[in-house]
Write an enzyme that holds these catalytic residues in place. Structure first.
Site, mmCIF file in Angstrom:
data_model
loop_
_atom_site.group_PDB
_atom_site.id
_atom_site.type_symbol
_atom_site.label_atom_id
_atom_site.label_comp_id
_atom_site.label_asym_id
_atom_site.label_seq_id
_atom_site.Cartn_x
_atom_site.Cartn_y
_atom_site.Cartn_z
ATOM 1 N N LYS A 196 0.863 -1.182 0.000
ATOM 2 C CA LYS A 196 0.000 0.000 0.000
ATOM 3 C C LYS A 196 0.899 1.231 0.000
ATOM 4 O O LYS A 196 1.702 1.427 0.919
ATOM 5 C CB LYS A 196 -0.900 -0.012 1.233
ATOM 6 N N ARG A 218 1.298 10.143 5.732
ATOM 7 C CA ARG A 218 1.438 8.727 6.052
ATOM 8 C C ARG A 218 2.739 8.119 5.511
ATOM 9 O O ARG A 218 2.865 6.907 5.421
ATOM 10 C CB ARG A 218 0.253 7.951 5.469
ATOM 11 N N LYS A 249 -2.087 -1.545 -3.868
ATOM 12 C CA LYS A 249 -2.961 -0.372 -3.815
ATOM 13 C C LYS A 249 -2.130 0.900 -3.905
ATOM 14 O O LYS A 249 -1.142 0.994 -3.176
ATOM 15 C CB LYS A 249 -3.723 -0.412 -2.494
ATOM 16 N N TYR A 314 -15.114 1.134 -6.836
ATOM 17 C CA TYR A 314 -16.359 1.879 -6.644
ATOM 18 C C TYR A 314 -17.243 1.802 -7.893
ATOM 19 O O TYR A 314 -18.397 2.211 -7.849
ATOM 20 C CB TYR A 314 -16.048 3.342 -6.293
#
Ligand code: PBG
Length: 351
Positions: A196, A218, A249, A314
């Site tokens: 990720k 992050r 991801k 999505y």
């Protein structure tokens, strides 16, 4: 004699049937996982500004949506929670009556066979918005691990079918596996967000989940985008710790990472077609600059071609509508290639 005029690659491209016969990769509804945002409260169904067509639901407002997902034959959802109360240690993440725990019960009661995967992370639940707890202003890896394990257990207790840690703390898969096993949840698989990246493509998600870090970013726990060898190490470690499915991801800017992971590991690979990827296509389609169905299907096909088995997207509901329509159409062998070549007429006016 391996050249023109004996060899003509156009021979197998001449008709729909020929193209369908030699097609190497397919996107199927059974590949898709639909990510959803569950917000604490009641009677809420609220569209996310930067993600048109995606809504936040309160647990009590979920049933019609769950029924629609079942009708569309979408096999799985991934749940994110947006709690009413946030604090330093993200306690709503592992509260038995937390918003995700409530939602899991609603799902399992409404349509038990629909797989419920839960995102395991603290960022939506901490007041500071980081994925772990802070000590001296830094995200403390080892102090975070037991809270992640507790979150995973509370999801399993509520009835989750699979847990998906997305925090990027070292050692989380091991701790979650051990804790699940110790509590009798041996059959619950772990879908690990293994590679990720610290990506700007998460922007719309953070609006949706209210999880933007209050300070800093992050990059001290998510991966540095230029790295790919490191992704293979992350995946190897997660597998060693007990991951059942591994994830890359985001998906689109990281297709090479998906491919390299595919070449090295014989594990199911999931790819997360993230919020920013969705927002870009939606925005262009709304302006009439792109043909949405064609571009979405081409994009998801690329993710499959790169080596993914599972796509979190999505677009799942739209794709299911388009593909189910194709399946139901017995007269045309394949409408999918027309979609890829940009014929929007394929998706209109058919039952
Ligand atoms: C939480 C989490 C994020 C996403 C999934 N889980 C956001 C982040 O790491 O900041 C992003 C999903 C998306 O953009 O669609 N850790």
């Amino acid at each position: 004699m391996t050249a023109f005029p004996q060899f003509r690659l156009r021979r197998l491209r001449r008709t729909d049937s020929l193209r369908a016969l030699v097609r190497e990769n397919h996107v199927e509804v059974t590949d898709l996982v639909y990510p959803m945002f569950i917000v604490e409260g009641s009677d809420i169904r609220q569209e996310i500004t930067s993600m048109p067509g995606v809504f936040r639901y309160s647990p009590d407002a979920l049933v019609p949506e769950i029924e629609e997902l079942a009708e569309l034959k979408i096999p799985a959802v991934l749940l994110f929670g947006i709690p009413e109360h946030k604090n330093e240690v993200g306690s709503s993440a592992y509260h038995p009556e937390g918003v995700v725990q409530q939602a899991i019960r609603v799902f399992k009661k409404a349509v038990p066979e629909l797989l419920v995967i839960t995102d395991v992370c603290l960022c939506e639940y901490t007041s500071h918005g980081h994925c772990g707890i802070l000590a001296d202003g830094q995200v403390d890896n080892d102090q975070t691990l037991p809270l992640l394990a507790e979150t995973a257990i509370s999801h399993a207790e509520a009835g989750a079918d699979m847990v998906a840690p997305s925090d990027m703390m070292d050692g989380r898969v091991k701790v979650i596996r051990e804790s699940l096993d110790a509590r009798g949840f041996q059959p619950i698989p772990i879908l690990a967000y293994s590679a990720k990246y610290a990506s700007a493509f998460y922007g719309p998600f953070r609006e949706a989940a209210e999880s933007t870090p209050q300070s800093g970013d992050r990059r001290a726990y998510q991966m540095d985008p230029p790295n790919v060898r490191e992704a293979l190490r992350e995946v190897a470690l997660d597998i060693a710790e007990g991951a059942d499915i591994i994830m890359v991801k985001p998906a689109l800017a990281y297709l090479d990472v998906i491919r390299q992971v595919r070449n090295v590991f014989n594990y199911p690979i999931a790819a997360y077609n993230v919020s920013g990827e969705y927002a870009m296509i939606k925005a262009a389609a709304q302006k009439g600059w792109l043909d949405e169905p064609a571009v979405v299907l081409e994009t998801l096909t690329a993710i499959k071609r790169a080596g993914a088995d599972i796509i979190l997207t999505y677009h799942a509901k739209d794709v299911a509508r388009w593909l189910n329509r194709k399946q139901g159409d017995t007269h045309e062998l394949s409408t999918f290639p027309k979609a890829l070549s940009g014929g929007p007429e394929v998706f209109t006016g058919r039952g």
